[in-house]
Enzyme design. Structure first.
Site, PDB file in Angstrom:
ATOM      1  N   GLU A   1      16.361  69.540  58.653  1.00  0.00           N
ATOM      2  CA  GLU A   1      15.131  69.616  59.180  1.00  0.00           C
ATOM      3  C   GLU A   1      15.055  71.161  59.907  1.00  0.00           C
ATOM      4  OE1 GLU A   1      16.675  65.958  59.231  1.00  0.00           O
ATOM      5  OE2 GLU A   1      17.661  67.025  59.885  1.00  0.00           O
TER       6      GLU A   1
ATOM      7  N   THR B   1      29.568  61.564  47.840  1.00  0.00           N
ATOM      8  CA  THR B   1      28.121  60.889  47.967  1.00  0.00           C
ATOM      9  C   THR B   1      27.464  62.734  47.498  1.00  0.00           C
ATOM     10  OG1 THR B   1      26.811  61.285  49.345  1.00  0.00           O
ATOM     11  CG2 THR B   1      28.786  59.286  48.756  1.00  0.00           C
TER      12      THR B   1
ATOM     13  N   HIS C   1      24.531  62.740  48.465  1.00  0.00           N
ATOM     14  CA  HIS C   1      24.074  63.478  50.112  1.00  0.00           C
ATOM     15  C   HIS C   1      24.262  64.449  50.234  1.00  0.00           C
ATOM     16  CE1 HIS C   1      23.562  64.410  54.612  1.00  0.00           C
ATOM     17  NE2 HIS C   1      22.083  63.075  54.086  1.00  0.00           N
TER      18      HIS C   1
ATOM     19  N   PHE D   1      19.480  82.609  55.177  1.00  0.00           N
ATOM     20  CA  PHE D   1      19.854  81.519  55.165  1.00  0.00           C
ATOM     21  C   PHE D   1      21.523  81.479  55.209  1.00  0.00           C
ATOM     22  CE2 PHE D   1      22.201  78.461  52.108  1.00  0.00           C
ATOM     23  CZ  PHE D   1      20.988  77.330  52.210  1.00  0.00           C
TER      24      PHE D   1
END
Length: 154
Positions: free
Chosen positions: A58, A86, A88, A113
């Site tokens: 987000e 995973t 993800h 970042f």
């Protein structure tokens, strides 16, 4: 102009900087936030705006909204991802980074970042402590880039 004789221009006294923090892995991201706030304050940035988002994915849309508003000279984005079992992790890490890169290219507002991408929590804790803090590093990047772009653009 953007760099002094001894290094980057880290004078933040006339800069308005926002910090966005992902709530996911909040015990780590609060440490990153503390590092960023301390560093900004030590370089003269008064009262950075802090915004919390659910997770690292987000960060780009929120950064875009802030950058388009035009009230900030730079935005620090903080988050923390652990690899897990995973795919993800890869999706979120890559898309978050790509989205934040696109925001700064589209708007000209520097985005620092400060999203940790680690295998384990211990690695994230080691990179969010008082002596080694990725949030502090991102805050310095935000100041340096805001000053550099300001000197280039006049």
């Amino acid at each position: 102009m953007g760099e002094t004789e001894t290094g980057p221009d880290l004078d933040g006294s006339d800069l308005h900087i926002a910090i966005m923090v992902a709530r996911s892995n909040e015990d780590v991201t609060r440490r990153l936030l503390r590092g960023a706030q301390t560093t900004l304050q030590s370089h003269g940035v008064e009262d950075p705006d802090v915004y919390w988002v659910p997770g690292s994915l987000e960060l780009p849309v929120t950064a875009l909204a802030l950058a388009e508003k035009g009230a900030h000279d730079a935005i620090v984005c903080l988050g923390c991802l652990f690899r897990g079992e995973t795919f993800h992790f890869e999706v979120v890490a890559m898309q978050s980074a790509a989205g934040l890169l696109q925001v700064q290219l589209d708007t000209g507002v520097p985005i620092a970042f400060g999203v940790l991408t680690t295998e384990y929590k211990d690695q994230a804790l080691a990179r969010s402590g008082p002596k080694n803090n990725n949030g502090a590093d991102a805050a310095e990047v935000a100041i340096e880039m805001a000053n550099l772009l300001r000197s280039i653009q006049g």
